[in-house]
Design a protein around this motif. Structure first.
Motif, PDB file in Angstrom:
ATOM      1  N   TYR A  94      -4.370  -9.495  -7.307  1.00 18.03           N
ATOM      2  CA  TYR A  94      -3.746  -8.554  -6.332  1.00 18.03           C
ATOM      3  C   TYR A  94      -4.427  -8.845  -4.996  1.00 18.03           C
ATOM      4  O   TYR A  94      -5.479  -9.429  -4.604  1.00 18.03           O
ATOM      5  N   CYS A  95      -3.089  -8.569  -3.988  1.00 23.43           N
ATOM      6  CA  CYS A  95      -3.608  -8.693  -2.445  1.00 23.43           C
ATOM      7  C   CYS A  95      -3.939  -7.325  -2.090  1.00 23.43           C
ATOM      8  O   CYS A  95      -3.570  -6.478  -2.451  1.00 23.43           O
ATOM      9  N   ALA A  96      -5.055  -7.297  -1.166  1.00 22.79           N
ATOM     10  CA  ALA A  96      -5.607  -6.071  -0.600  1.00 22.79           C
ATOM     11  C   ALA A  96      -5.865  -6.179   0.837  1.00 22.79           C
ATOM     12  O   ALA A  96      -6.222  -7.062   1.489  1.00 22.79           O
ATOM     13  N   GLU A  97      -5.669  -5.097   1.361  1.00 19.14           N
ATOM     14  CA  GLU A  97      -5.994  -4.619   2.675  1.00 19.14           C
ATOM     15  C   GLU A  97      -7.799  -4.437   2.511  1.00 19.14           C
ATOM     16  O   GLU A  97      -8.045  -3.610   1.699  1.00 19.14           O
ATOM     17  N   VAL A  98      -8.256  -4.852   3.379  1.00 19.42           N
ATOM     18  CA  VAL A  98      -9.796  -4.868   3.290  1.00 19.42           C
ATOM     19  C   VAL A  98     -10.467  -4.086   4.626  1.00 19.42           C
ATOM     20  O   VAL A  98      -9.759  -4.555   5.788  1.00 19.42           O
ATOM     21  N   PHE A  99     -11.322  -3.337   4.374  1.00 22.07           N
ATOM     22  CA  PHE A  99     -11.993  -2.333   5.469  1.00 22.07           C
ATOM     23  C   PHE A  99     -13.123  -2.228   5.139  1.00 22.07           C
ATOM     24  O   PHE A  99     -13.825  -1.770   4.050  1.00 22.07           O
ATOM     25  N   LEU A 100     -14.302  -2.691   5.853  1.00 25.64           N
ATOM     26  CA  LEU A 100     -15.625  -2.929   5.971  1.00 25.64           C
ATOM     27  C   LEU A 100     -16.135  -3.385   4.614  1.00 25.64           C
ATOM     28  O   LEU A 100     -17.003  -3.131   3.886  1.00 25.64           O
ATOM     29  N   GLY A 101     -15.231  -4.534   4.456  1.00 21.91           N
ATOM     30  CA  GLY A 101     -15.575  -5.442   2.983  1.00 21.91           C
ATOM     31  C   GLY A 101     -15.198  -4.865   1.825  1.00 21.91           C
ATOM     32  O   GLY A 101     -15.265  -5.500   0.811  1.00 21.91           O
ATOM     33  N   GLN A 102     -14.597  -3.569   1.744  1.00 21.89           N
ATOM     34  CA  GLN A 102     -13.815  -3.122   0.519  1.00 21.89           C
ATOM     35  C   GLN A 102     -12.403  -2.998   0.428  1.00 21.89           C
ATOM     36  O   GLN A 102     -11.970  -2.811   1.629  1.00 21.89           O
ATOM     37  N   PRO A 103     -11.820  -3.142  -0.641  1.00 16.54           N
ATOM     38  CA  PRO A 103     -10.366  -3.006  -0.745  1.00 16.54           C
ATOM     39  C   PRO A 103      -9.872  -1.650  -0.388  1.00 16.54           C
ATOM     40  O   PRO A 103     -10.456  -0.554  -1.069  1.00 16.54           O
ATOM     41  N   ARG A 104      -8.865  -1.280   0.473  1.00 17.30           N
ATOM     42  CA  ARG A 104      -8.475  -0.093   0.704  1.00 17.30           C
ATOM     43  C   ARG A 104      -6.864   0.122   0.150  1.00 17.30           C
ATOM     44  O   ARG A 104      -6.571   1.339  -0.120  1.00 17.30           O
ATOM     45  N   SER A 105      -5.998  -1.050   0.146  1.00 15.99           N
ATOM     46  CA  SER A 105      -4.672  -0.793  -0.099  1.00 15.99           C
ATOM     47  C   SER A 105      -4.430  -1.776  -1.126  1.00 15.99           C
ATOM     48  O   SER A 105      -5.041  -2.937  -0.746  1.00 15.99           O
ATOM     49  N   TRP A 106      -3.681  -1.860  -2.051  1.00 12.81           N
ATOM     50  CA  TRP A 106      -3.458  -2.557  -3.142  1.00 12.81           C
ATOM     51  C   TRP A 106      -1.976  -3.164  -3.277  1.00 12.81           C
ATOM     52  O   TRP A 106      -1.026  -2.187  -3.064  1.00 12.81           O
ATOM     53  N   GLY A 107      -1.482  -4.392  -3.497  1.00 11.40           N
ATOM     54  CA  GLY A 107      -0.294  -4.637  -3.964  1.00 11.40           C
ATOM     55  C   GLY A 107      -0.216  -4.366  -5.540  1.00 11.40           C
ATOM     56  O   GLY A 107      -0.844  -3.734  -6.002  1.00 11.40           O
ATOM     57  N   GLN A 108       1.101  -4.768  -5.899  1.00  7.14           N
ATOM     58  CA  GLN A 108       1.290  -4.330  -7.413  1.00  7.14           C
ATOM     59  C   GLN A 108       0.924  -5.717  -8.318  1.00  7.14           C
ATOM     60  O   GLN A 108       0.858  -5.218  -9.544  1.00  7.14           O
ATOM     61  N   GLY A 109       0.336  -6.714  -7.820  1.00  4.46           N
ATOM     62  CA  GLY A 109      -0.174  -7.752  -8.552  1.00  4.46           C
ATOM     63  C   GLY A 109       0.836  -8.571  -9.037  1.00  4.46           C
ATOM     64  O   GLY A 109       2.138  -8.338  -9.149  1.00  4.46           O
ATOM     65  N   THR A 110       0.251  -9.966  -9.254  1.00  8.83           N
ATOM     66  CA  THR A 110       1.181 -11.028  -9.631  1.00  8.83           C
ATOM     67  C   THR A 110       0.343 -11.808 -10.864  1.00  8.83           C
ATOM     68  O   THR A 110      -0.827 -11.881 -10.937  1.00  8.83           O
ATOM     69  N   GLN A 111       1.047 -11.929 -11.922  1.00  5.32           N
ATOM     70  CA  GLN A 111       0.276 -12.479 -13.251  1.00  5.32           C
ATOM     71  C   GLN A 111       0.294 -14.164 -13.081  1.00  5.32           C
ATOM     72  O   GLN A 111       1.172 -14.786 -12.544  1.00  5.32           O
ATOM     73  N   VAL A 112      -1.121 -14.644 -13.253  1.00  2.00           N
ATOM     74  CA  VAL A 112      -1.410 -15.852 -13.060  1.00  2.00           C
ATOM     75  C   VAL A 112      -2.010 -16.250 -14.483  1.00  2.00           C
ATOM     76  O   VAL A 112      -2.862 -15.619 -15.024  1.00  2.00           O
ATOM     77  N   THR A 113      -1.279 -17.340 -15.261  1.00  2.00           N
ATOM     78  CA  THR A 113      -1.996 -17.764 -16.428  1.00  2.00           C
ATOM     79  C   THR A 113      -2.031 -19.050 -16.720  1.00  2.00           C
ATOM     80  O   THR A 113      -0.991 -19.903 -16.362  1.00  2.00           O
ATOM     81  N   VAL A 114      -3.213 -19.637 -17.199  1.00  2.00           N
ATOM     82  CA  VAL A 114      -3.372 -20.736 -17.063  1.00  2.00           C
ATOM     83  C   VAL A 114      -3.646 -21.198 -18.564  1.00  2.00           C
ATOM     84  O   VAL A 114      -4.823 -20.704 -18.935  1.00  2.00           O
TER      85      VAL A 114
END
Length: 116
Positions: A94-114
């Motif tokens: 997930y990508c996130a907007e970070v404010f004072l070190g904490q995530p505040r807004s999130w994307g929908q996510g992208t799957q990574v499989t190794v």
């Protein structure tokens, strides 16, 4: 409103690389700290990497030396270059907007499989 859209996930073999991208809108991107987080099956979401508006970076110990976070303020984009991937890197990123070190807004996510 804030919109974060991740892309670049997929299925790779151990040792390979992936580059995740995050397109941001609805925020003053160049003034925001950004981060990448991941959630593995059955586990809590965890911080992978953060980058401040000034370009300072912070990484989880598990990815130091393998992952690189970067940003392009002209394009409102954040990136996560992932090298030497391991099966334990599998998860939703997930990508996130970070404010004072904490995530505040999130994307929908992208799957990574190794795979091993």
């Amino acid at each position: 409103q804030v919109q974060l859209v991740e892309s670049g996930g997929g299925l790779v073999q151990a040792g390979e690389s992936l580059r995740l991208s995050c397109a941001a809108s609805g925020i003053r991107f160049r003034f925001n700290d950004m981060g990448w987080y991941r959630q593995a099956p059955g586990k809590q979401r965890e911080m992978v990497a953060q980058i401040t508006s000034g370009g300072s970076t912070n990484y989880a110990d598990s990815v130091k030396g393998r992952f690189t976070i970067s940003r392009d303020n002209a394009k409102n984009m954040a990136y996560l270059q992932m090298n030497s991937l391991k099966p334990e890197d599998t998860g939703v990123y997930y990508c996130a907007e970070v404010f004072l070190g904490q995530p505040r807004s999130w994307g929908q996510g992208t799957q990574v499989t190794v795979s091993s």
